[in-house]
Motif scaffolding. Structure first.
Motif, short mmCIF file in Angstrom:
data_model
loop_
_atom_site.label_atom_id
_atom_site.label_comp_id
_atom_site.label_asym_id
_atom_site.label_seq_id
_atom_site.Cartn_x
_atom_site.Cartn_y
_atom_site.Cartn_z
N LYS A 206 36.05 11.26 12.51
CA LYS A 206 35.11 10.23 13.27
C LYS A 206 33.92 10.14 12.71
CE LYS A 206 37.98 10.04 17.20
NZ LYS A 206 38.15 10.44 18.72
N ALA A 207 33.16 8.94 12.52
CA ALA A 207 31.60 9.08 12.17
C ALA A 207 31.10 8.73 13.72
CB ALA A 207 31.57 7.77 11.51
N SER A 208 29.69 9.19 13.75
CA SER A 208 28.75 9.01 14.77
C SER A 208 27.47 8.64 14.52
CB SER A 208 28.93 10.42 15.62
OG SER A 208 28.27 11.43 15.00
N ALA A 209 26.79 8.26 15.65
CA ALA A 209 25.50 7.96 15.62
C ALA A 209 24.63 9.06 15.40
CB ALA A 209 25.06 7.22 16.62
N GLY A 210 25.09 10.25 15.51
CA GLY A 210 24.20 11.46 15.49
C GLY A 210 23.38 11.91 14.16
N LEU A 211 24.15 11.22 13.08
CA LEU A 211 23.16 11.55 11.79
C LEU A 211 22.05 10.87 11.78
CD1 LEU A 211 23.04 13.08 9.26
CD2 LEU A 211 24.65 11.60 8.21
N ARG A 212 22.48 9.55 12.09
CA ARG A 212 21.02 8.44 12.43
C ARG A 212 20.19 8.96 13.20
NH1 ARG A 212 20.55 2.87 10.92
NH2 ARG A 212 18.47 2.20 11.78
N THR A 213 20.19 9.46 14.46
CA THR A 213 19.45 9.91 15.61
C THR A 213 18.65 11.22 14.69
OG1 THR A 213 21.00 9.15 16.97
CG2 THR A 213 19.14 10.90 17.56
N ALA A 214 19.28 12.03 14.11
CA ALA A 214 18.65 13.34 13.62
C ALA A 214 17.75 12.87 12.39
CB ALA A 214 19.66 14.28 12.98
N LEU A 215 18.04 12.08 11.80
CA LEU A 215 17.02 11.48 10.61
C LEU A 215 15.78 10.66 10.95
CD1 LEU A 215 19.45 10.67 7.77
CD2 LEU A 215 18.60 12.95 8.13
N GLU A 216 16.05 10.07 12.22
CA GLU A 216 14.93 9.38 12.48
C GLU A 216 14.00 9.94 13.80
OE1 GLU A 216 16.57 4.66 12.06
OE2 GLU A 216 16.65 5.60 14.24
N PRO A 218 13.97 13.84 14.48
CA PRO A 218 14.22 15.25 14.15
C PRO A 218 13.86 16.26 15.13
CG PRO A 218 12.33 14.50 12.74
CD PRO A 218 12.64 13.34 13.35
N GLN A 219 12.93 15.93 16.14
CA GLN A 219 12.44 16.75 17.15
C GLN A 219 13.48 16.78 18.30
OE1 GLN A 219 11.26 13.72 16.52
NE2 GLN A 219 11.29 12.54 18.56
N ARG A 220 14.63 16.10 17.98
CA ARG A 220 15.75 16.16 18.86
C ARG A 220 16.88 17.31 18.38
NH1 ARG A 220 17.94 10.44 21.06
NH2 ARG A 220 19.26 12.09 22.02
N ILE A 221 16.55 17.66 17.22
CA ILE A 221 17.66 18.62 16.65
C ILE A 221 17.52 19.81 17.17
CG2 ILE A 221 18.36 19.57 14.42
CD1 ILE A 221 17.27 17.08 12.96
N ASP A 222 18.60 20.49 17.66
CA ASP A 222 18.91 21.78 18.04
C ASP A 222 20.46 22.10 17.94
OD1 ASP A 222 20.24 20.74 20.58
OD2 ASP A 222 18.34 20.73 21.76
N GLU A 223 20.69 23.44 18.26
CA GLU A 223 22.23 23.90 18.19
C GLU A 223 23.12 22.89 18.87
OE1 GLU A 223 22.36 27.90 18.96
OE2 GLU A 223 21.14 28.53 17.35
N LEU A 224 22.68 22.56 20.11
CA LEU A 224 23.35 21.74 21.12
C LEU A 224 23.69 20.15 20.32
CD1 LEU A 224 25.18 21.19 23.72
CD2 LEU A 224 22.99 20.49 24.58
N PHE A 225 22.69 19.95 19.79
CA PHE A 225 22.55 18.56 19.15
C PHE A 225 23.71 18.49 17.85
CE2 PHE A 225 21.48 15.47 15.80
CZ PHE A 225 21.22 14.25 16.42
N VAL A 226 23.70 19.48 17.09
CA VAL A 226 24.42 19.83 15.99
C VAL A 226 25.93 19.64 16.50
CG1 VAL A 226 25.12 21.29 14.40
CG2 VAL A 226 22.80 20.86 14.36
N GLU A 227 26.15 20.67 17.74
CA GLU A 227 27.66 20.77 18.15
C GLU A 227 28.19 19.21 18.61
OE1 GLU A 227 29.52 23.23 18.64
OE2 GLU A 227 28.39 25.13 18.13
N ILE A 261 19.29 20.60 8.12
CA ILE A 261 20.10 21.31 7.35
C ILE A 261 19.74 22.95 7.76
CG2 ILE A 261 20.32 22.56 5.00
CD1 ILE A 261 21.46 19.74 5.29
N GLU A 262 18.68 23.24 8.29
CA GLU A 262 18.29 24.58 8.89
C GLU A 262 19.35 24.80 10.10
OE1 GLU A 262 14.90 26.48 11.40
OE2 GLU A 262 14.07 25.67 9.37
N ALA A 263 19.44 23.76 10.92
CA ALA A 263 20.35 23.76 12.08
C ALA A 263 21.78 24.00 11.88
CB ALA A 263 20.25 22.61 13.19
N LEU A 264 22.30 23.23 10.93
CA LEU A 264 23.52 23.13 10.25
C LEU A 264 23.79 24.57 9.82
CD1 LEU A 264 23.94 19.75 8.46
CD2 LEU A 264 24.94 20.59 10.76
N ARG A 265 22.92 25.27 9.13
CA ARG A 265 23.13 26.68 8.46
C ARG A 265 23.27 27.66 9.50
NH1 ARG A 265 19.02 28.29 3.75
NH2 ARG A 265 20.58 30.00 3.84
#
Length: 411
Positions: A206-216, A218-227, A261-265
């Motif tokens: 499934k696709a999601s809106a999460g990737l667009r949110t992360a790129l627009e 980035p302050q919202r990116i954390d481990e929970l966001f990635v999950e 990428i840092e969060a994904l790693r």
């Protein structure tokens, strides 16, 4: 003990004290390892490289009669007592020689004995890959700065089709499936094309809106966001992809790609990124952040031209060698041969996948990588996995992935 400058690099003029010392001498026991060494050392343009066929015993016999080189690569494969053989070697070489060792033993204890007790600079076990040699041998021979990667986490591989229809998305999906399902490693497929990407479709995810949110934002990116943003395909395989409307342009925030990428790693062992060649900021950031770039080219004249253009891009800071070249659909009707392509590129192709139109059409239509992982295509995916994963998959020794460098050949 020699000073740091002499330890870390071969002199630019190819001399070190006496003029009769060769810059680099290697004794290699098998043809496959010899070919990889020749290719990587040839790309680096090291002066005075001499490679001979033979193991450590051949090196001992030769060096009892000739001057010790400045740097020495020896192969201990086939030796019943390799540590004893290396001890014998230390008796015939000069104390300042830089010794690099190749062998068949994978155990971390053997690695420690070779590097800590005997004092070799580095040890690599077979089968060698180009990345292993470039990442761990070349810096010790050239004096180049080791690839800086202060953040300890998963590895990232980017796959780019040099032009549309090259098959990069299909290969990326199957590579991610291999790592996440067949090899059982925590893997995420990142589809960088938020509008027309096919990563989620190919994995039946499934696709999601999460990737667009992360790129627009980035302050919202954390481990929970990635999950939450990465959607599960299986227990250890996830996909991070968008499906944005064609009339909604992406507003990319500078630095968002690096933070993502840092969060994904932190979460995944492997990030397989399907990155289009379009000159967008997000794409360029991904290409610079990866440990490997894989260029997927079709066997066409246009494919050769576009490959040369993408090879001209500068390397990322974590990339020790040129991109891996994957020739897809070799043997397609009316296409160029491998020899013609290598001649035009003046480079060897690293991985080849034959033309299998019916099999791949079925795998693409059904969104089922298992139906495509067979025959020549499966062999190509396994070869690519070996190149980009550094260690053997799935039988790897995790302790060897965090090797340390030690200098000085000590008796």
């Amino acid at each position: 003990m020699p000073d740091d400058a002499r330890i870390n690099a071969l002199p630019e003029d190819g001399t070190a004290g006496r003029g009769d010392r060769a810059p680099l001498l290697a004794f290699i026991a098998d043809g496959a390892s010899e070919a990889i060494l020749r290719e990587v050392l040839g790309e680096s343009a090291l002066p005075g490289v001499t490679i001979r066929r033979g193991n450590v015993r051949a090196a001992i016999a030769a060096l009892t009669k000739t001057p010790t080189p400045q740097a020495l690569i020896v192969d201990v494969s086939g030796e019943d007592r390799p540590l004893t053989a290396l001890g014998d070697l230390s008796e015939v070489v000069e104390p300042d020689v830089r010794v690099l060792v190749i062998g068949e033993e994978e155990g971390v204890n053997f690695y420690r004995l070779v590097t800590r007790h005997l004092g070799a600079l580095e040890y690599l076990y077979k089968p060698l890959t180009r990345d292993m040699v470039a990442r761990h041998f070349l810096p010790l021979l050239t004096g180049a700065e080791l690839p800086a990667d202060n953040f300890q986490g998963g590895r990232m591989v980017t796959l780019t089709g040099v032009r549309g229809g090259a098959g990069a998305s299909t290969i990326a999906a199957h590579l991610a499936w291999h790592f996440g399902v067949a090899a059982g490693r925590h893997t995420v497929l990142l589809d960088a094309d938020l509008h027309f990407g096919t990563g989620a479709l190919l994995l039946d995810g499934k696709a999601s809106a999460g990737l667009r949110t992360a790129l627009e934002a980035p302050q919202r990116i954390d481990e929970l966001f990635v999950e939450r943003a990465a959607q599960p395909v299986s227990e250890r395989l996830f996909v991070l992809a968008g499906e944005e409307a064609p009339d909604k342009p992406l507003i990319y925030t500078e630095g968002a790609g690096e933070r993502l990428i840092e969060a994904l790693r932190r979460r995944y062992n492997l990030i397989i990124a399907d990155v289009p060649p379009a000159p967008l900021a997000f794409n360029q950031d991904l290409l610079g952040l990866g440990h490997h770039r894989v260029l997927v080219l079709p066997p066409t004249l246009a494919g050769v031209r576009d490959t040369l253009r993408l090879l001209a891009l500068p390397h990322g800071r974590l990339q020790p060698r040129r991109p891996i070249l994957l020739l897809n659909r070799l043997g397609a009707p009316g296409s160029l041969t491998r020899t013609q392509i290598e001649s035009a590129l003046k480079l060897k192709i690293d991985v080849v996948i034959p033309d299998m139109p019916r099999q791949m059409a079925r795998a693409t239509a059904l969104g089922a990588p298992t139906s495509g992982l067979r025959g020549g295509f499966r062999a190509g995916i396994l070869a690519l996995a070996k190149e980009v994963a550094f260690v053997k998959v799935p039988d790897e020794s995790p302790a060897l992935s965090n090797r340390r460098r030690w200098f000085g050949w000590r008796r």
